[in-house]
Motif scaffolding. Structure first.
Motif, PDB file in Angstrom:
ATOM      1  N   GLU A   8      21.091  26.874   3.963  1.00  0.00           N
ATOM      2  CA  GLU A   8      21.718  27.671   5.018  1.00  0.00           C
ATOM      3  C   GLU A   8      20.831  28.795   5.548  1.00  0.00           C
ATOM      4  N   PHE A   9      19.533  28.572   5.609  1.00  0.00           N
ATOM      5  CA  PHE A   9      18.622  29.618   6.074  1.00  0.00           C
ATOM      6  C   PHE A   9      18.811  29.916   7.562  1.00  0.00           C
ATOM      7  N   GLU A  10      19.398  28.962   8.280  1.00  0.00           N
ATOM      8  CA  GLU A  10      19.631  29.152   9.708  1.00  0.00           C
ATOM      9  C   GLU A  10      20.886  29.970   9.991  1.00  0.00           C
ATOM     10  N   ARG A  11      21.673  30.281   8.951  1.00  0.00           N
ATOM     11  CA  ARG A  11      22.984  30.907   9.160  1.00  0.00           C
ATOM     12  C   ARG A  11      22.932  32.406   8.875  1.00  0.00           C
ATOM     13  N   ASN A  12      23.646  33.157   9.682  1.00  0.00           N
ATOM     14  CA  ASN A  12      23.736  34.599   9.462  1.00  0.00           C
ATOM     15  C   ASN A  12      24.903  34.944   8.540  1.00  0.00           C
ATOM     16  N   TRP A  53      20.929  20.249  10.745  1.00  0.00           N
ATOM     17  CA  TRP A  53      20.285  20.872   9.588  1.00  0.00           C
ATOM     18  C   TRP A  53      20.667  20.181   8.280  1.00  0.00           C
ATOM     19  N   THR A  54      21.917  19.741   8.175  1.00  0.00           N
ATOM     20  CA  THR A  54      22.324  19.032   6.962  1.00  0.00           C
ATOM     21  C   THR A  54      21.609  17.691   6.860  1.00  0.00           C
ATOM     22  N   ALA A  55      21.537  16.968   7.966  1.00  0.00           N
ATOM     23  CA  ALA A  55      20.845  15.679   7.972  1.00  0.00           C
ATOM     24  C   ALA A  55      19.352  15.857   7.675  1.00  0.00           C
ATOM     25  N   PRO A 109      26.402  12.296 -13.131  1.00  0.00           N
ATOM     26  CA  PRO A 109      26.598  12.404 -14.578  1.00  0.00           C
ATOM     27  C   PRO A 109      27.820  13.258 -14.910  1.00  0.00           C
ATOM     28  N   LEU A 110      28.168  13.305 -16.211  1.00  0.00           N
ATOM     29  CA  LEU A 110      29.147  14.288 -16.660  1.00  0.00           C
ATOM     30  C   LEU A 110      28.622  15.686 -16.355  1.00  0.00           C
ATOM     31  N   PHE A 111      29.512  16.620 -16.134  1.00  0.00           N
ATOM     32  CA  PHE A 111      29.136  18.002 -15.812  1.00  0.00           C
ATOM     33  C   PHE A 111      28.112  18.056 -14.671  1.00  0.00           C
ATOM     34  N   PRO A 112      28.427  17.429 -13.541  1.00  0.00           N
ATOM     35  CA  PRO A 112      27.474  17.475 -12.420  1.00  0.00           C
ATOM     36  C   PRO A 112      27.232  18.913 -11.970  1.00  0.00           C
ATOM     37  N   THR A 113      25.981  19.203 -11.683  1.00  0.00           N
ATOM     38  CA  THR A 113      25.598  20.569 -11.303  1.00  0.00           C
ATOM     39  C   THR A 113      25.396  20.661  -9.794  1.00  0.00           C
ATOM     40  N   THR A 114      25.794  21.803  -9.252  1.00  0.00           N
ATOM     41  CA  THR A 114      25.579  22.072  -7.829  1.00  0.00           C
ATOM     42  C   THR A 114      25.634  23.575  -7.615  1.00  0.00           C
ATOM     43  N   THR A 115      25.399  24.003  -6.408  1.00  0.00           N
ATOM     44  CA  THR A 115      25.598  25.413  -6.053  1.00  0.00           C
ATOM     45  C   THR A 115      26.662  25.476  -4.965  1.00  0.00           C
ATOM     46  N   ILE A 116      27.059  26.682  -4.601  1.00  0.00           N
ATOM     47  CA  ILE A 116      28.169  26.832  -3.654  1.00  0.00           C
ATOM     48  C   ILE A 116      27.702  26.706  -2.206  1.00  0.00           C
ATOM     49  N   GLY A 117      26.399  26.798  -1.961  1.00  0.00           N
ATOM     50  CA  GLY A 117      25.938  26.530  -0.596  1.00  0.00           C
ATOM     51  C   GLY A 117      24.718  27.300  -0.164  1.00  0.00           C
ATOM     52  N   SER A 118      24.825  28.617  -0.105  1.00  0.00           N
ATOM     53  CA  SER A 118      23.725  29.408   0.448  1.00  0.00           C
ATOM     54  C   SER A 118      22.716  29.769  -0.636  1.00  0.00           C
ATOM     55  N   PHE A 119      21.455  29.898  -0.206  1.00  0.00           N
ATOM     56  CA  PHE A 119      20.394  30.414  -1.065  1.00  0.00           C
ATOM     57  C   PHE A 119      19.947  31.773  -0.515  1.00  0.00           C
ATOM     58  N   PRO A 120      19.132  32.516  -1.281  1.00  0.00           N
ATOM     59  CA  PRO A 120      18.803  33.892  -0.880  1.00  0.00           C
ATOM     60  C   PRO A 120      18.272  34.010   0.549  1.00  0.00           C
ATOM     61  N   GLN A 121      18.849  34.959   1.262  1.00  0.00           N
ATOM     62  CA  GLN A 121      18.360  35.288   2.602  1.00  0.00           C
ATOM     63  C   GLN A 121      17.399  36.463   2.430  1.00  0.00           C
ATOM     64  N   THR A 122      16.140  36.119   2.276  1.00  0.00           N
ATOM     65  CA  THR A 122      15.120  37.123   2.002  1.00  0.00           C
ATOM     66  C   THR A 122      14.861  37.987   3.236  1.00  0.00           C
TER      67      THR A 122
END
Length: 767
Positions: free
Chosen positions: A492-496, A544-546, A432-445
């Protein structure tokens, strides 16, 4: 000869400062406990430097967040919006300080943080001072005086370190039109003089003024400001011994100005610019009184100093001006180095052979002391280590070198121009117009980090660890679908770390266990060490991406770190040109990109937040760097079909002066940091008429505050005045690794709502 140091790492050998600051922010410890940690680190730093043979030890090089922010607080350069913070019941000066750095959202106040950007060409970020036309300065904090007295009481006679008045002004930004911040020199200098008066009363003999802008292209106005400021300081304090420190490059065209300044000692970065000692000695303008500080030990990299080469430089200086007028020092502050190589005891992680080639901050102090009094025994041992590295079979891989030599022009161009690719991608992706996404990583709790730690220690099986990661990925994908994000990430939970993760899977890299370096505030990174030729043996991210893509019918982005950023955020081998190493990395990333495409991934992001950071400080040298840096990115990204959409991400950089080169990178979509600057950074893209798609960040992830939907809508409306809506994406400023889930969920939900509102505005009949 004497030895001195320009600054020492302040995070603590076990990252004590990081842990204390984060505990203070979360309310787990009080101000007294935080300050006690700071005192302990300072005391240990002074003690270490004295024990390692440093004659002149710095003070005020410690900071709870950032040394530029410290100066802003000391000089009373506090933006008006923060004045309410100090009035809040229970708040103190430290709460004001942290609010300026991180923003403030409590007790009915909602205040945005000050801007943050890169410290010259390093990966350290500083808080940008804000100036107005009628800016007034006043002495607000006496931190520099208190820490000098603290050191003295502990038995250490130190030299306080201050950012010089001209560099401080140039580090800032005008927040209104109609004036030049350098014109504030007459307003700011009285506060510097007041500080110096208090230091003089405390019997300070030496002081270090950092003026790193002497390594930049300066105009006549800036040069006059330097001459005015130091003439006034000399007039007020004729007996004060000033070390004027320049680093990261030569004085260049500023040499005559630097030599004319009435200071006791000029510090030279002879690692970045080995020729400037000859320039000074041959100029005949040093005079018979001025001293020189020879910055011979590399403060920016981790390789052992070559004593033989350094000693040749020292002897040249001794012959010209004598020992009594010389200091030996690191090239710059050691905050850019890991703290102590002695803490690296894991042979599996760092072999004794490679460890013998290295030197961290503590060891660099010893190198400085050795160079002051170099014995035959020290020289012999040092040269054995240097020769061991030069002749090691670990370093050179003929197949890698041959592949770089066979790179052709076809390797760094997409199959078709963007205008053709964009049509094909819109047909294939149907976003759609104004497609939304994030930059990649989520919180590493804490839970994610705990499971990773257990796995690395061997107390958790690989299957159990991977099962945990799969569950975290499933939850992240499901949550993104539920709130309506258009292009998802696997989290990206597998990434340090965005560089460390790739370096661990590439040949030619080695890692430390304790080699932490401050990036900003409490954020520390552990840069890989590139010791040899770089190659990829197998895919690094495909599985992991697949897996993430298998969980949803929406598109999941492949997430990679680009070759320039991997180079910039590592400690890089210094035995071949950086451009050669970068091309080796680019080929490895290219292989990963094509493997992701083969696995069915249609959107691939290759992050290059460090591409501007790598610019040489002088514009005359930019073109050569940009040529190979842009080429490296294009080599990494150009092996895919037209329908595959390539994203890149950049943050905390000014783009105006390299916008053509960003366009030359030819990414289909670029996402950039824009929220702290209130979309100011987009001006460059409008004036240039940037042809590709852009995602200006609407959510500042370096601040704990949660922006409202209306705040993001306002930012997007600003963006639409600069960029056509058909080119705009909606995303945060950066990855969300360091944030908590609660604030992340709230902020991203608001972000999706903001994008939906913008679509309604654009598609409504009234519009």
């Amino acid at each position: 000869m004497q030895t001195h140091n320009l600054g020492y790492p302040r995070i603590g050998s076990k990252r004590e400062l990081k842990k204390a600051c984060e505990s203070y922010w979360s309310g787990k410890i009080n101000l007294h406990e935080l300050q006690t940690v700071g005192e302990s680190i300072r005391l240990q730093n002074w003690k270490t430097q004295q024990e390692e043979g440093i004659d002149l030890i710095p003070s005020n090089d410690f900071s709870f967040y950032d040394q530029v922010l410290d100066m802003s607080l000391m000089l009373g350069a506090i933006p008006d919006r923060f004045h309410e913070v100090i009035l809040q019941k229970g708040n103190n000066e430290m709460d004001l300080y942290f609010a300026m750095a991180r923003g403030y959202q409590q007790n009915g106040l909602d205040i945005t943080a000050m801007e943050m950007t890169k410290w010259f060409d390093t990966n350290y970020h500083y808080i940008v001072p804000e100036f107005r036309k009628d800016q007034q300065f006043k002495l607000f904090s006496t931190k520099v005086i208190l820490e000098y007295k603290e050191a003295k009481q502990a038995g250490f006679s130190t030299k306080p370190v201050l950012i010089g008045p001209v560099s401080y002004l140039l580090l800032g930004k005008e927040k209104e039109e109609g004036f030049d911040r350098i014109d504030l020199i007459k307003n700011i200098l009285p506060v510097y003089l007041e500080l110096l008066k208090k230091l003089d009363a405390a019997h300070v003999e030496w002081i270090q003024f950092d003026e790193p802008f002497l390594a930049m292209d300066l105009g006549e106005k800036e040069k006059r400001a330097l001459q005015f400021a130091y003439a006034e300081i000399k007039k007020a304090f004729p007996s004060l011994k000033i070390i004027l420190a320049n680093y990261f490059d030569c004085f260049g065209e500023n040499l005559e100005t630097a030599l004319s300044l009435p200071v006791h000692t000029l510090h030279l970065d002879l690692v970045r610019c080995s020729s400037q000692l000859d320039d000074i000695l041959e100029s005949g303008k040093l005079g018979g009184q001025k001293h020189l500080s020879l910055g011979l030990v590399d403060g920016r990299n981790i390789w052992k100093n070559d004593y033989q080469k350094s000693n040749e430089t020292i002897q040249k200086a001794v012959s010209a001006i004598g020992k009594d007028r010389l200091f030996i020092a690191p090239s710059c502050s050691l905050i850019h180095s890991p703290i102590d190589l002695d803490l690296e005891t894991d042979e599996k992680s760092l072999s004794s052979e490679i460890k013998n080639w290295l030197s961290f901050a503590k060891q660099k102090l010893r190198e400085v002391a050795d160079l002051k009094e170099l014995t035959n025994e020290k020289l012999k041992k040092n040269q054995e280590a240097i020769q061991s590295r030069n002749s090691s079979p670990l370093i050179h891989k003929p197949a890698v070198k041959k592949r770089v030599q066979t790179i052709s022009d076809s390797h760094d161009h997409r199959l078709s121009p963007f205008s053709v690719r964009q049509v094909k991608q819109k047909e294939a992706l149907k976003l759609p117009l104004f497609p939304t996404t994030t930059i990649g990583s989520f919180p590493q709790t804490a839970e994610v980090r705990s499971w990773r730690s257990k796995f690395k220690k061997g107390s958790l099986s690989q299957k159990a660890y991977e099962d945990f990661l799969k569950e975290e990925t499933k939850k992240a994908i499901s949550w993104q679908e539920n709130i309506g994000l258009d292009v998802l990430v696997h989290g990206e939970f597998e990434r340090n770390d965005m560089v460390e993760y790739f370096g661990e899977q590439l040949e030619g890299f080695v890692f430390t266990k304790t080699g932490w370096v401050q990036s900003y505030g409490s954020r520390c990174v552990k840069p890989p060490i590139i010791y040899g030729d770089v190659s990829r043996q197998k895919s690094m991210t495909v599985d992991w991406t697949a897996f993430g893509q298998s969980l949803t019918s929406k598109f999941v982005k492949g997430m990679l770190t680009g070759p320039v950023t991997i180079l910039q955020w590592s400690f890089v081998r210094n035995d071949q040109p950086r451009s050669e190493t970068c091309l080796q990395i680019a080929l490895a990333i290219r292989d990963e990109v094509t493997d992701l495409e083969k696995a069915g991934i249609r959107i691939i992001q290759i992050d290059e937040p460090a591409i501007r950071e790598g610019l040489p400080l002088r514009k005359s040298e930019w073109q050569q760097y940009l040529n190979w840096a842009v080429r490296a990115f294009r080599i990494s990204s150009s092996g895919v079909k037209n329908e595959t959409q390539i994203h890149t991400h950049m943050c905390y950089s000014e783009f105006n002066d390299i916008i053509q080169h960003i366009a030359d990178m030819d990414a289909d979509v670029i996402t950039i940091e824009c929220s702290r600057s209130q979309m100011e950074l987009l001006d460059a893209f409008r004036e240039f008429n940037y042809p590709n798609e852009i995602g200006p960040g609407v959510y500042d992830i370096h601040s704990p505050r949660v922006p409202s939907k209306q705040e993001m809508v306002d930012l997007l409306e600003k963006a639409m005045k600069l960029i056509p809506e058909t080119q705009l994406w909606v995303n945060p400023d950066c990855g969300l690794k360091t944030r908590g889930w609660d604030e992340t969920k709230k902020a991203l939900t608001e972000m999706v709502s903001a994008a939906q509102e913008m679509r309604e505005v654009i598609t409504s009949p009234i519009a």
